[in-house]
Design a protein around this motif. Sequence first.
Motif, PDB file in Angstrom:
ATOM      1  N   PHE A 422       0.847  -1.189   0.000  1.00 25.74           N
ATOM      2  CA  PHE A 422       0.000   0.000   0.000  1.00 25.74           C
ATOM      3  C   PHE A 422       0.882   1.238   0.000  1.00 25.74           C
ATOM      4  O   PHE A 422       1.585   1.505   0.986  1.00 25.74           O
ATOM      5  CB  PHE A 422      -0.907  -0.029   1.230  1.00 25.74           C
ATOM      6  N   PRO A 423       0.870   2.022  -1.073  1.00 28.08           N
ATOM      7  CA  PRO A 423       1.859   3.092  -1.226  1.00 28.08           C
ATOM      8  C   PRO A 423       1.719   4.259  -0.257  1.00 28.08           C
ATOM      9  O   PRO A 423       2.642   5.075  -0.162  1.00 28.08           O
ATOM     10  CB  PRO A 423       1.663   3.550  -2.679  1.00 28.08           C
ATOM     11  N   LEU A 424       0.602   4.387   0.478  1.00 29.34           N
ATOM     12  CA  LEU A 424       0.512   5.481   1.446  1.00 29.34           C
ATOM     13  C   LEU A 424       1.392   5.246   2.670  1.00 29.34           C
ATOM     14  O   LEU A 424       1.605   6.159   3.462  1.00 29.34           O
ATOM     15  CB  LEU A 424      -0.943   5.698   1.889  1.00 29.34           C
ATOM     16  N   ASP A 425       1.900   4.036   2.831  1.00 31.97           N
ATOM     17  CA  ASP A 425       2.926   3.775   3.840  1.00 31.97           C
ATOM     18  C   ASP A 425       4.252   4.239   3.247  1.00 31.97           C
ATOM     19  O   ASP A 425       4.740   3.656   2.276  1.00 31.97           O
ATOM     20  CB  ASP A 425       2.950   2.274   4.156  1.00 31.97           C
ATOM     21  N   PRO A 426       4.874   5.309   3.778  1.00 34.01           N
ATOM     22  CA  PRO A 426       6.065   5.874   3.123  1.00 34.01           C
ATOM     23  C   PRO A 426       7.276   4.953   3.149  1.00 34.01           C
ATOM     24  O   PRO A 426       8.229   5.181   2.401  1.00 34.01           O
ATOM     25  CB  PRO A 426       6.333   7.162   3.908  1.00 34.01           C
ATOM     26  N   SER A 427       7.263   3.892   3.984  1.00 35.58           N
ATOM     27  CA  SER A 427       8.389   2.951   3.953  1.00 35.58           C
ATOM     28  C   SER A 427       8.297   1.992   2.770  1.00 35.58           C
ATOM     29  O   SER A 427       9.282   1.335   2.430  1.00 35.58           O
ATOM     30  CB  SER A 427       8.445   2.153   5.265  1.00 35.58           C
ATOM     31  N   GLN A 428       7.135   1.935   2.139  1.00 33.88           N
ATOM     32  CA  GLN A 428       6.959   1.054   0.979  1.00 33.88           C
ATOM     33  C   GLN A 428       7.374   1.823  -0.283  1.00 33.88           C
ATOM     34  O   GLN A 428       6.579   2.093  -1.169  1.00 33.88           O
ATOM     35  CB  GLN A 428       5.513   0.553   0.918  1.00 33.88           C
ATOM     36  N   HIS A 429       8.641   2.156  -0.325  1.00 33.60           N
ATOM     37  CA  HIS A 429       9.174   3.030  -1.375  1.00 33.60           C
ATOM     38  C   HIS A 429      10.593   2.582  -1.676  1.00 33.60           C
ATOM     39  O   HIS A 429      11.376   2.274  -0.759  1.00 33.60           O
ATOM     40  CB  HIS A 429       9.156   4.480  -0.869  1.00 33.60           C
ATOM     41  N   THR A 430      10.939   2.550  -2.939  1.00 35.21           N
ATOM     42  CA  THR A 430      12.273   2.098  -3.328  1.00 35.21           C
ATOM     43  C   THR A 430      13.369   3.014  -2.799  1.00 35.21           C
ATOM     44  O   THR A 430      14.517   2.595  -2.658  1.00 35.21           O
ATOM     45  CB  THR A 430      12.381   1.989  -4.854  1.00 35.21           C
ATOM     46  N   TYR A 432      13.411   4.021   0.157  1.00 38.23           N
ATOM     47  CA  TYR A 432      13.599   3.610   1.555  1.00 38.23           C
ATOM     48  C   TYR A 432      14.237   2.225   1.643  1.00 38.23           C
ATOM     49  O   TYR A 432      15.116   1.984   2.465  1.00 38.23           O
ATOM     50  CB  TYR A 432      12.246   3.608   2.271  1.00 38.23           C
ATOM     51  N   SER A 433      13.762   1.318   0.806  1.00 37.41           N
ATOM     52  CA  SER A 433      14.227  -0.066   0.861  1.00 37.41           C
ATOM     53  C   SER A 433      14.670  -0.536  -0.515  1.00 37.41           C
ATOM     54  O   SER A 433      13.939  -0.386  -1.497  1.00 37.41           O
ATOM     55  CB  SER A 433      13.112  -0.983   1.377  1.00 37.41           C
ATOM     56  N   THR A 434      15.862  -1.125  -0.559  1.00 45.17           N
ATOM     57  CA  THR A 434      16.374  -1.653  -1.833  1.00 45.17           C
ATOM     58  C   THR A 434      15.882  -3.070  -2.099  1.00 45.17           C
ATOM     59  O   THR A 434      16.176  -3.640  -3.153  1.00 45.17           O
ATOM     60  CB  THR A 434      17.909  -1.664  -1.825  1.00 45.17           C
ATOM     61  N   THR A 435      15.122  -3.656  -1.161  1.00 45.77           N
ATOM     62  CA  THR A 435      14.685  -5.045  -1.323  1.00 45.77           C
ATOM     63  C   THR A 435      13.307  -5.156  -1.959  1.00 45.77           C
ATOM     64  O   THR A 435      12.830  -6.276  -2.191  1.00 45.77           O
ATOM     65  CB  THR A 435      14.669  -5.770   0.033  1.00 45.77           C
ATOM     66  N   ILE A 436      12.657  -4.028  -2.212  1.00 47.64           N
ATOM     67  CA  ILE A 436      11.365  -4.088  -2.900  1.00 47.64           C
ATOM     68  C   ILE A 436      11.555  -3.645  -4.342  1.00 47.64           C
ATOM     69  O   ILE A 436      12.408  -2.811  -4.655  1.00 47.64           O
ATOM     70  CB  ILE A 436      10.296  -3.231  -2.190  1.00 47.64           C
ATOM     71  N   SER A 437      10.739  -4.208  -5.221  1.00 51.73           N
ATOM     72  CA  SER A 437      10.959  -4.026  -6.657  1.00 51.73           C
ATOM     73  C   SER A 437      10.276  -2.789  -7.219  1.00 51.73           C
ATOM     74  O   SER A 437      10.579  -2.376  -8.332  1.00 51.73           O
ATOM     75  CB  SER A 437      10.482  -5.267  -7.416  1.00 51.73           C
ATOM     76  N   ALA A 438       9.324  -2.209  -6.469  1.00 50.12           N
ATOM     77  CA  ALA A 438       8.613  -1.028  -6.950  1.00 50.12           C
ATOM     78  C   ALA A 438       7.950  -0.337  -5.768  1.00 50.12           C
ATOM     79  O   ALA A 438       7.727  -0.950  -4.714  1.00 50.12           O
ATOM     80  CB  ALA A 438       7.554  -1.420  -7.988  1.00 50.12           C
ATOM     81  N   ASP A 439       7.640   0.941  -5.947  1.00 51.34           N
ATOM     82  CA  ASP A 439       6.897   1.652  -4.911  1.00 51.34           C
ATOM     83  C   ASP A 439       5.553   0.967  -4.689  1.00 51.34           C
ATOM     84  O   ASP A 439       4.916   0.478  -5.634  1.00 51.34           O
ATOM     85  CB  ASP A 439       6.671   3.102  -5.323  1.00 51.34           C
ATOM     86  N   GLY A 440       5.106   0.927  -3.437  1.00 53.91           N
ATOM     87  CA  GLY A 440       3.843   0.267  -3.120  1.00 53.91           C
ATOM     88  C   GLY A 440       3.986  -1.228  -2.894  1.00 53.91           C
ATOM     89  O   GLY A 440       2.988  -1.921  -2.736  1.00 53.91           O
ATOM     90  N   ARG A 441       5.223  -1.718  -2.878  1.00 60.06           N
ATOM     91  CA  ARG A 441       5.477  -3.103  -2.494  1.00 60.06           C
ATOM     92  C   ARG A 441       6.184  -3.099  -1.142  1.00 60.06           C
ATOM     93  O   ARG A 441       6.749  -2.085  -0.732  1.00 60.06           O
ATOM     94  CB  ARG A 441       6.284  -3.836  -3.559  1.00 60.06           C
ATOM     95  N   THR A 442       6.157  -4.240  -0.448  1.00 61.08           N
ATOM     96  CA  THR A 442       6.630  -4.231   0.932  1.00 61.08           C
ATOM     97  C   THR A 442       7.065  -5.623   1.369  1.00 61.08           C
ATOM     98  O   THR A 442       6.626  -6.626   0.791  1.00 61.08           O
ATOM     99  CB  THR A 442       5.501  -3.739   1.873  1.00 61.08           C
TER     100      THR A 442
END
Length: 471
Positions: A422-430, A432-442
């Motif tokens: 859910f992209p409104l969680d600001p940690s679900q952002h590339t 912030y994290s290099t382990t997710i493949s796109a914004d809105g993933r977690t």
Amino acid sequence: MITDLRTAVAALESMPGELVRVDDELPARFGPGAHYARWAGTPAPPPTGPGPAVLFEKVRPVTGPPSRVLMGLYGTRRRAAALLGLRPGQVPFRLRDAVAAPLAPVPAAEPGRWPRHVLPTDLSALPIPVLTGEDAGPYLTLGAVLATDPETGVRNLSVHRMCVRGTDRLTIWMVPGRDLGLAYERSLARGRSLPVAIHLGLSPAVMLSSCCPTSLVPTGLDELAVAGSLAGAPVELLPCRSVAAEFIADAEYVLEGEITAELAAENPDGEAATPEFLGYQGRAHPALPVVRVTAVTARPNPILQAVSGPGYEQSHLLGFGMEAAILDDLLRRDAPIRAVHCHTSGGGQLMTVLQWAKRDAGDDETVRAASLAVLERFRMVKLVVGVDSDVDVESEQDLWWAMATRLQGDRDIVVLPDREGFPLDPSQHTGYSTTISADGRTAKTLFDCTVPYGQRHRFRRPAFSTPPPPR
């Protein structure tokens, strides 16, 4: 019997400490929001905590005389459930039952039972709050939109954020793929705007039903029929004056109008929208559909109901429906689930506590697999905390106690990387994290604080005995 917003407010009068009336005149801009902030609760910024519902008797709009605004009706789980005659843990079971046995809405048998005044079609005359100095403008934060899909003929009632962009214009944010957005797209495909009725101030049964996710109330099922079953009486409808739509007869305010093909910036002067339910300042959309308001009606001395974006109230409204959806999913799979609690820290969506009642040693694996399946099947759920039936899911202290004494990080924490989120969680952002493949993933995480069935004797809590009566 609670049948509308007014009877809900009246019911609070008989519950000590559950309702505060503020008689001082306050401006709609910052007045109610700042006053209520002390009771909004997490994820509103501290200092804040649970408190009463607040009825502001004199809120001054941009133009026109002051009128009433209600905030915090659903500010505690106990109060929200009591308005349905239930305890908090009963609400998801009752919602599940209502979905299984819907009660269709009906035309109002006695239209005169709810007299209505026709007000000027001027949104600046309504006491619509502005919460922060960054906000794009006044927002309808509990505006429940009723529309009928032109293709299927099915009604949809859902809450959307709407920003006032003129005396008769609103922008509306509709999550792509949801029922109202689909109905809007089908109307546009026919070369027409979508007629709607926007309600401000509805009964608890209707509001809770309108906030249920599609995983519980699927497309094709009328939310008003769920509300009727939940209330034990059908919702009554009346025709709008200015558009080909219906409205709920006992609503405090009704804004009639059409969602048009016109697009407008949510905030032409900045990047901020209004505070979001996860506790962060929302970002404005560059182009949103415009609602053209064609008529405004209201009951005598109406109450405009609003919610503070982040806080317990919005989390409870979202959480009860999510609890029912998860409960329904697990019961259908014969999992030994006892209770589901969607925690306010995750806005009623991102953090879920699952209470289990293991039946045998085989349920050690069953419970863990079912917990991981919740993370996989429910996009919004980011964290699951599993506990046993002796843990009070409503108690912060009990949850932390279970995590401190019933969890070993190397065996009881399971991470599912790079899942849809859910992209409104600001940690679900590339960024912030290099382990997710796109914004809105977690990364999704299970904290399994359940006791292994074969070792349950080692985790017995004491049972304090009642002393015998004196002789």
